[in-house]
Design a protein around this motif. Sequence first.
Motif, mmCIF file in Angstrom:
data_model
loop_
_atom_site.group_PDB
_atom_site.id
_atom_site.type_symbol
_atom_site.label_atom_id
_atom_site.label_comp_id
_atom_site.label_asym_id
_atom_site.label_seq_id
_atom_site.Cartn_x
_atom_site.Cartn_y
_atom_site.Cartn_z
ATOM 1 N N HIS A 1 -48.748 33.313 0.513
ATOM 2 C CA HIS A 1 -48.802 34.115 -0.892
ATOM 3 C C HIS A 1 -47.630 33.873 -1.552
ATOM 4 C CE1 HIS A 1 -48.263 37.996 -3.009
ATOM 5 N NE2 HIS A 1 -48.987 37.229 -3.804
ATOM 6 N N VAL A 2 -47.520 33.420 -2.814
ATOM 7 C CA VAL A 2 -46.322 33.332 -3.520
ATOM 8 C C VAL A 2 -46.568 34.074 -4.867
ATOM 9 C CG1 VAL A 2 -44.858 31.511 -4.812
ATOM 10 C CG2 VAL A 2 -46.432 30.779 -2.471
ATOM 11 N N ARG A 3 -45.453 34.520 -5.452
ATOM 12 C CA ARG A 3 -45.274 35.098 -6.766
ATOM 13 C C ARG A 3 -44.039 34.521 -7.287
ATOM 14 N NH1 ARG A 3 -45.625 41.464 -6.530
ATOM 15 N NH2 ARG A 3 -47.775 40.680 -5.976
ATOM 16 N N VAL B 1 -35.189 31.102 -5.229
ATOM 17 C CA VAL B 1 -36.286 31.206 -4.210
ATOM 18 C C VAL B 1 -35.681 32.481 -3.564
ATOM 19 C CG1 VAL B 1 -37.544 30.511 -2.615
ATOM 20 C CG2 VAL B 1 -37.017 28.840 -4.510
ATOM 21 N N LEU B 2 -36.370 33.329 -3.261
ATOM 22 C CA LEU B 2 -35.941 34.711 -2.480
ATOM 23 C C LEU B 2 -36.761 34.585 -1.154
ATOM 24 C CD1 LEU B 2 -36.682 37.547 -4.930
ATOM 25 C CD2 LEU B 2 -34.563 36.333 -4.317
ATOM 26 N N PHE B 3 -35.826 34.789 -0.049
ATOM 27 C CA PHE B 3 -36.486 34.668 1.435
ATOM 28 C C PHE B 3 -36.150 36.270 2.007
ATOM 29 C CE2 PHE B 3 -34.780 30.505 0.321
ATOM 30 C CZ PHE B 3 -35.810 29.687 0.847
ATOM 31 N N HIS B 4 -37.356 36.600 2.366
ATOM 32 C CA HIS B 4 -37.216 38.262 2.902
ATOM 33 C C HIS B 4 -36.871 38.438 4.254
ATOM 34 C CE1 HIS B 4 -40.915 37.803 5.169
ATOM 35 N NE2 HIS B 4 -41.526 37.228 4.111
ATOM 36 N N CYS C 1 -41.571 41.536 2.666
ATOM 37 C CA CYS C 1 -42.523 40.488 2.391
ATOM 38 C C CYS C 1 -42.374 40.526 0.535
ATOM 39 C CB CYS C 1 -44.054 41.097 2.271
ATOM 40 S SG CYS C 1 -44.398 42.893 1.549
ATOM 41 N N VAL C 2 -43.303 40.093 -0.274
ATOM 42 C CA VAL C 2 -43.043 39.648 -1.630
ATOM 43 C C VAL C 2 -43.018 41.222 -2.127
ATOM 44 C CG1 VAL C 2 -44.102 39.066 -3.747
ATOM 45 C CG2 VAL C 2 -44.120 37.699 -1.878
ATOM 46 N N GLU C 3 -43.860 42.244 -1.815
ATOM 47 C CA GLU C 3 -44.283 43.442 -2.533
ATOM 48 C C GLU C 3 -42.767 44.166 -2.194
ATOM 49 O OE1 GLU C 3 -46.136 44.615 -4.513
ATOM 50 O OE2 GLU C 3 -47.709 43.070 -4.563
ATOM 51 N N VAL D 1 -37.608 33.083 -10.676
ATOM 52 C CA VAL D 1 -37.534 33.640 -9.376
ATOM 53 C C VAL D 1 -38.938 33.568 -8.662
ATOM 54 C CG1 VAL D 1 -37.199 35.728 -8.074
ATOM 55 C CG2 VAL D 1 -35.958 35.239 -10.145
ATOM 56 N N ILE D 2 -38.967 32.988 -7.439
ATOM 57 C CA ILE D 2 -39.926 32.703 -6.655
ATOM 58 C C ILE D 2 -39.876 33.357 -5.473
ATOM 59 C CG2 ILE D 2 -41.477 30.970 -5.628
ATOM 60 C CD1 ILE D 2 -40.052 28.926 -7.574
ATOM 61 N N ALA D 3 -40.808 34.183 -4.646
ATOM 62 C CA ALA D 3 -40.815 34.916 -3.675
ATOM 63 C C ALA D 3 -42.139 34.591 -2.868
ATOM 64 C CB ALA D 3 -40.564 36.251 -3.684
ATOM 65 N N TYR D 4 -42.118 34.200 -1.684
ATOM 66 C CA TYR D 4 -43.232 34.153 -0.786
ATOM 67 C C TYR D 4 -43.253 35.038 0.366
ATOM 68 C CZ TYR D 4 -40.938 30.868 2.287
ATOM 69 O OH TYR D 4 -39.980 29.873 3.263
ATOM 70 N N ASP D 5 -44.303 35.331 1.124
ATOM 71 C CA ASP D 5 -44.693 35.975 2.272
ATOM 72 C C ASP D 5 -44.514 34.833 3.350
ATOM 73 O OD1 ASP D 5 -44.943 38.515 0.942
ATOM 74 O OD2 ASP D 5 -46.949 38.204 0.657
#
Length: 266
Positions: free
Chosen positions: A19-21, A36-39, A44-46, A63-67
């Motif tokens: 899942h990507v936002r 790109v964000l790494f959790h 997670c994204v949320e 800005v891109i984040a992914y689970d």
Amino acid sequence: MPATTTEDFWIATDRGRLHVRHWYPAAGEPAAAPIVLFHDSLGCVELWRDFPEQLADATGRGVIAYDRLGFGQSDPHLGRLDAGFVGEEARDGFRFLREALRLDRFVAFGHSVGGGMAVACAAAWPDDCDALITESAQAFVEDRTLQGIRVAKLSFARPGQLDRLRKYHGDKAAWVLQAWIETWLAPDFAAWNLDEALRQVRCPLLVLHGDRDEFGSPRHPERIAALAAGPVAKHVWEGYGHVPHRENAAAVTALASSWLDTATAG
């Protein structure tokens, strides 16, 4: 004034969908490389909440984040995390993200263990990573980190505490918690560190850390800054814990934005 817009989508990998936002800044189509964000280990994204939107508006970048696989809305992870999982993310999930989005250039921004993954990505693609930001990243296995995990393990063992994770990870919550605790406390993970990857990082690097981080002492930003091959800026906040972007998002976005302007100029 136009607002930041978002887009959610999924990309396929050889082990499941991610899942990507994507947050698009209010200023319109950005010309600079996206962030790109790494959790973190339970993230997670949320759980980035409104930080990515603030970062997009402050920097004027997408800005891109992914689970990661097994987290958030991505597909379940069918195995265990092994001792090399931090570096493997560069060659696994992030590689598929890059290919799907055709990211020729990127800025890597990682929180906690995601900081280590951001380092691995900058090292794997040194010619394509414009800049790297680590926040509360662990560079090696420290007693403070392990003690923080043990305390969290006891906390999550109390009735109802796992529900905090189910809100974000659904049926995968038990796996998420187990993966974090068992991987970090495993004897074969004790010698893990970021040293080799850091020596391959040539892009500008901003190292952020809180002096009250319960999962890592200031020895981590010191080691990261000392080993990286490229130019480094280090900022250790007094009174901040493990999640500065939640404790004071405005301060983090302002510092990241001004540093990126300077570090990537020209």
